[in-house]
Design a protein around this motif. Structure first.
Motif, short mmCIF file in Angstrom:
data_model
loop_
_atom_site.label_atom_id
_atom_site.label_comp_id
_atom_site.label_asym_id
_atom_site.label_seq_id
_atom_site.Cartn_x
_atom_site.Cartn_y
_atom_site.Cartn_z
N GLU A 65 -15.81 52.58 -73.37
CA GLU A 65 -15.18 53.73 -72.74
C GLU A 65 -14.59 54.55 -73.86
O GLU A 65 -13.96 54.00 -74.76
CB GLU A 65 -14.08 53.29 -71.77
N TYR A 66 -14.76 55.86 -73.82
CA TYR A 66 -14.23 56.69 -74.89
C TYR A 66 -13.75 58.02 -74.33
O TYR A 66 -14.17 58.44 -73.26
CB TYR A 66 -15.28 56.90 -75.99
N GLY A 67 -12.84 58.62 -75.05
CA GLY A 67 -12.29 59.90 -74.63
C GLY A 67 -11.06 60.25 -75.43
O GLY A 67 -10.96 59.92 -76.62
N PHE A 68 -10.10 60.88 -74.76
CA PHE A 68 -8.88 61.34 -75.42
C PHE A 68 -7.66 61.01 -74.57
O PHE A 68 -7.76 60.90 -73.35
CB PHE A 68 -8.94 62.86 -75.64
N TYR A 111 -9.68 57.98 -78.36
CA TYR A 111 -9.58 56.54 -78.14
C TYR A 111 -10.94 55.96 -77.76
O TYR A 111 -11.83 56.67 -77.29
CB TYR A 111 -8.55 56.20 -77.07
N VAL A 112 -11.07 54.66 -77.94
CA VAL A 112 -12.25 53.90 -77.52
C VAL A 112 -11.76 52.55 -77.01
O VAL A 112 -10.86 51.96 -77.60
CB VAL A 112 -13.22 53.69 -78.70
N TRP A 119 -11.33 40.24 -75.39
CA TRP A 119 -10.25 41.02 -74.79
C TRP A 119 -10.66 42.47 -74.88
O TRP A 119 -11.55 42.84 -75.62
CB TRP A 119 -8.92 40.78 -75.51
N ASP A 120 -10.02 43.35 -74.10
CA ASP A 120 -10.29 44.77 -74.19
C ASP A 120 -9.68 45.30 -75.48
O ASP A 120 -8.46 45.36 -75.61
CB ASP A 120 -9.71 45.53 -73.00
N GLU A 121 -10.53 45.67 -76.40
CA GLU A 121 -10.07 46.17 -77.70
C GLU A 121 -9.95 47.69 -77.60
O GLU A 121 -10.95 48.39 -77.44
CB GLU A 121 -11.08 45.79 -78.78
#
Length: 134
Positions: A65-68, A111-112, A119-121
């Motif tokens: 998942e990526y964005g701002f 962010y990513v 784990w969710d990194e």
């Protein structure tokens, strides 16, 4: 005897030079394996703001998942996310927004989130301050 000594010295020098050359297989340190996200300065227009980011070192075929994320400095507990997508992505990405508050100090960072680890990194880029005053 002089020729023999020179020959051995030349061979020793050649071996030292060849052993210090970097070949096609390079040493990989833990830092080289880490996701790296960077945030560029936003492009501020009269009616839009474009956030820009870059992702490096994503393992092959890894969906993220990526964005701002952005917030107003006077209310830094209310962080908003702009999710661009969930897919395999590498390199530059951006998102253009029209509904940000004007006449405020704002902060953005790329962010990513990699959910394919144990784990969710979550990795974030540097925070960029800006002021939308058109």
């Amino acid at each position: 005897m002089k020729f023999h000594t020179r020959f051995l010295a030349a061979m020793l020098l050649a071996i030292c030079c060849l052993s210090s050359c970097e070949g096609p297989i390079e040493d990989v340190s833990p830092e080289d394996m880490e996701l790296r996200v960077s945030t560029q300065e936003p492009i501020i227009g009269e009616s839009t703001i474009t956030f820009k980011g870059t992702l490096e070192n994503l393992p092959p075929d890894t969906q993220v998942e990526y964005g701002f994320m952005w917030y107003a400095k006077d209310n830094d507990e209310d962080v908003k996310r702009v999710v661009i997508g969930r897919r395999v992505v590498k390199g530059a990405f951006q998102s253009t927004l029209v509904d940000l508050p004007k006449e405020k100090d704002l902060v953005v960072c790329a962010y990513v989130i990699n959910s394919h680890t144990t784990w969710d990194e979550e990795v974030t880029g540097e925070e960029r301050d800006f002021w939308w005053n058109f």
